[in-house]
Write an enzyme that holds these catalytic residues in place. Structure first.
Site, PDB file in Angstrom:
ATOM      1  N   ASP A   1       0.864  -1.171   0.000  1.00 17.88           N
ATOM      2  CA  ASP A   1       0.000   0.000   0.000  1.00 17.88           C
ATOM      3  C   ASP A   1       0.913   1.237   0.000  1.00 17.88           C
ATOM      4  OD1 ASP A   1      -2.113   1.771   0.113  1.00 17.88           O
ATOM      5  OD2 ASP A   1      -3.180   0.696   1.698  1.00 17.88           O
TER       6      ASP A   1
HETATM    7  C1  BGC Z   1      -5.124   3.240   0.269  1.00 21.72           C
HETATM    8  C2  BGC Z   1      -5.190   2.336  -0.942  1.00 21.72           C
HETATM    9  C3  BGC Z   1      -5.015   3.144  -2.201  1.00 21.72           C
HETATM   10  C4  BGC Z   1      -3.689   3.881  -2.117  1.00 21.72           C
HETATM   11  C5  BGC Z   1      -3.402   4.725  -3.328  1.00 21.72           C
HETATM   12  C6  BGC Z   1      -3.912   4.162   0.264  1.00 21.72           C
HETATM   13  O1  BGC Z   1      -4.094   5.190   1.186  1.00 21.72           O
HETATM   14  O2  BGC Z   1      -5.132   2.464   1.447  1.00 21.72           O
HETATM   15  O3  BGC Z   1      -6.428   1.651  -0.962  1.00 21.72           O
HETATM   16  O4  BGC Z   1      -5.092   2.328  -3.336  1.00 21.72           O
HETATM   17  O5  BGC Z   1      -3.723   4.752  -0.999  1.00 21.72           O
HETATM   18  O6  BGC Z   1      -4.228   5.829  -3.391  1.00 21.72           O
END
Ligand code: BGC
Length: 705
Positions: free
Chosen positions: A227
């Protein structure tokens, strides 16, 4: 893992530096991708662009079809529609030049408070698996890589980057992993790790989860990405099986790529300090120079780097990226708008109805409430969408009604916290009124003189923050009470991320749950209220008072000393309510129809198929979701749920007609995971219940295993 000769040759031809450039992100020169890999020009490897998900394609400053929230999609109990929505999102990703979609989100709904429940499907692993598989297949049918997330046990936002989910192997296997397994079986090309730890180890460093289970046992051939800012170590993560560090750039570089060099990530109000790792709490560029050095030091085998690169290139080959065979895609087409509306309509759940619905075309309607004059596109966070066109609830009702429609907001606007207002500034006016402009009395007055009052209420949730409680925010409960006192034909439309408390439910004539319906909000709500479509949705989560859910002790949620103990085990959602004999407000699977159904002649046609005849005994055509549950035999020393959801089949049944319906029973409902023997099917008699919800069983049969 075996890679094609082409990929193996390609990897061999790359220098170390070129390989490293393929395993951590870089700033997107166009500023549209959420994540970006530059490719390797010298050998003709093109760039790779990754964009959020899961409610549509989000590229900064651009619109796309804003589909209903994932929980609304699951409420349709219609996997085929989910496949079509996935494919539509895939086509829109192509139109925006994106190769990878960061979705579907499919964490199990463990606690009702979780701020991202709207991005997830259900509290049940079989239903989650069905939708995970369908969405992955849909997205990938358009040659866009799907990225199921967040693997695994990311079931709360509170302290999401720090907490350890301390969960038994059995609960992991029976509840939290099956959705991801279904996504892998459907061919998912990528997987995103969760921010949290599982049993003490950060998921991106979790060898057992990433390598032993995901890659070895499930034979996942795609690539595992972290993530955003969620890679914490170099050696640990590389050796655990992480293949791609995201975003791989510093927060400053990220802001620069958004053309906002003066804004620091730390300036953004994410609601709580632990919401997003910063370079202080988690590293970035762990897979750049530090990985280079770790390989030189012999701490990470060079073969591991080769495998990371091969996995990424392998998916680029599989989806045509490597050969530049990209689909042009399409965006905001009439078909996509229709799918968004169909899902929103079909996912709408009729919770209560004393006969006021469907509405009479000519009724004079007082529409009331802060959620009525906006289309509810979702909660806050990385899934936020900007629609080309959206229909607020009141507009949909106005369009459909042949009577007089008035609108009164009644209480001040309820604001949904937004990441992107922080980043890009909020230049849009949401809602009609400032606090001073609205009064409950105006709404009451409008309701008193109308034939019907429709109150549209909402919750307000966001990534990075959980809800404090399940009450509707602001004075919305007071608004409903006051309107209901003025008009006994009051219908409440609830637009929420999941369960909310409905303390006035006995005082109103009907309650409809429409989740976050996306851009088609008003059209969908109107077609259910006026009965153009049957109320086809069913609850993928149990609705109950906050104190009745499992995990109510602080050590279970939100955790003590950064540890969350999942000691309710497999008794999540309706399993808990069955086990403790607690009365839910509305059980899992519940949803009324405008038609009425009779069930008869149930039988097993083979070991995994139950057959039943369902008759629509009413004068209206209807849609029924036939649900099957398995009751396992009692085995000494093993606590098993009373019943487990095993499958569903949705059918349209014309007035007065009968249909024969087959439901396939998922193996997961029969198996249990034994900590020493692994997957076990206890020999014995299994009850098979068929009916309208987990608490409305209509007919029963059985099967021996
Ligand atoms: C989230 C993800 C997301 C990523 C990119 C993170 O804060 O947990 O679900 O895909 O950001 O935006």
């Amino acid at each position: 893992m075996d890679h094609s000769d082409r990929i193996a040759d390609l990897v061999e031809s790359l220098t170390r530096a070129e390989k490293l450039a393929l395993v951590h992100g870089a700033p997107d020169p166009d500023g549209t991708a959420t994540g970006y890999l530059p490719g390797v020009d010298r050998v003709g490897v093109p760039e790779l662009k990754l964009a959020d998900g899961p409610l549509g394609v989000r590229t900064p400053g651009q619109a796309a079809t804003a589909f209903p929230a994932s929980i609304a999609l699951a409420a349709t109990f219609d996997d085929e529609l989910a496949r079509r929505q996935g494919a539509a999102i895939g086509r829109e990703a192509n139109a925006r030049g994106q190769d990878v979609l960061l979705g579907p989100g499919l964490n199990l709904i463990r606690v009702p408070h979780c701020g991202r429940n709207f991005e997830y499907f259900s509290e049940d692993p079989v239903l989650t698996g069905a939708f995970a598989g369908a969405v992955v297949e849909g997205v990938q049918s358009e040659d866009v890589v799907a990225t199921p997330k967040h693997f695994v046990a990311n079931n709360q936002e509170t302290k999401r980057t720090r907490v350890s989910a301390d969960v038994s192997e059995r609960a992991l296997r029976e509840c939290y992993l099956p959705g991801f397994r279904a996504a892998v079986d459907a061919g998912a090309g990528a997987m995103m790790t969760a921010y949290n730890r599982v049993n003490g180890t950060h998921v991106s460093d979790h060898h057992r989860l990433l390598t032993e289970i995901l890659k070895d046992e499930w034979e996942f051939e795609g690539f595992v990405m972290s993530d955003w800012f969620g890679t914490e170590t170099t050696v640990g993560a590389a050796n655990a099986g992480l293949d791609l560090e995201m975003p791989g750039i510093t927060s400053e570089e990220m802001m620069e790529s958004f053309d906002m060099p003066d804004l620091e990530l730390s300036d953004i109000d994410f609601g709580n300090a632990d919401a997003l790792p910063t370079p202080e709490t988690a590293g970035t560029r762990m897979f750049a120079e530090p990985l280079d050095e770790a390989i030189d030091a012999g701490e990470v085998p060079e073969a591991r780097l080769d495998d990371m690169v091969a996995r990424i290139l392998g998916q680029m080959e599989r989806f045509g990226v490597l050969d530049d065979e990209r689909n042009e895609g399409e965006i905001d087409t009439p078909e996509h708008r229709k799918i968004a509306e169909a899902v929103a309509t079909r996912g709408t759940v009729l919770l209560e109805n004393d006969g006021v619905l469907p509405l009479d075309d000519h009724a004079d309607v007082a529409v009331v409430g802060p959620a009525a004059n906006v289309a509810m596109l979702g909660g806050g966070g990385s899934s936020e969408m900007t629609a080309f066109d959206e229909t607020p609830t009141v507009d949909g009702i106005r369009e459909r009604s042949r009577g007089t429609v008035t609108y009164a907001q009644g209480v001040p606007e309820i604001e949904i916290p937004s990441f992107f207002d922080d980043i890009f500034g909020d230049d849009e006016e949401d809602g009609d009124g400032e606090p001073g402009d609205v009064a409950i009395d105006d709404a009451v007055e409008a309701a008193r003189t109308a034939d019907v009052a429709v109150v549209v209420v909402q919750d307000a949730t966001t990534e990075a923050e959980d809800r404090d409680d399940l009450r509707l925010p602001g004075d919305q409960d007071d608004l409903v009470e006051a309107v209901a006192a003025a008009n006994d034909r009051t219908v409440v439309v609830v637009q929420s991320s999941g369960p909310v408390e409905l303390p006035w439910r006995d005082d109103v004539a009907a309650v409809v749950e429409s989740w976050y319906p996306g851009q088609a909000d008003g059209d969908a709500v109107a077609s259910v209220l006026y009965g153009d479509a049957d109320a086809g949705g069913r609850l993928p989560v149990t609705f109950a008072p906050e104190s009745a859910y499992p995990a109510t002790e602080p050590h279970q949620y939100p955790g003590v000393d950064d540890e969350v103990r999942y000691d309710e085990g497999v008794f999540v959602g309706y399993r808990h309510f069955d086990d403790t004999d607690a009365e839910p407000t509305y059980p899992f699977g519940h949803g009324l129809s405008y038609a009425e159904f009779d069930y008869r002649d149930v039988e097993m046609v083979d070991d995994e198929t139950v057959r039943v005849t369902v008759e629509n005994t009413s004068a209206r055509d209807g849609r029924e979701v036939v649900q099957a549950y398995v009751r396992p035999p009692r085995v000494a020393d093993v606590d098993r749920p009373l019943r487990e959801f095993a499958g569903h089949t949705a059918v349209e049944i014309p007035a007065g007609e009968s249909v024969t319906v087959d439901v396939t029973l998922d193996d997961l409902a029969f198996r249990r995971y034994d900590e020493s023997d692994g997957w076990t099917v206890d020999p014995g008699a299994y009850g098979v219940e068929v009916g309208r919800s987990s608490r409305d069983v209509r007919v029963e049969t059985g099967v021996s295993r």
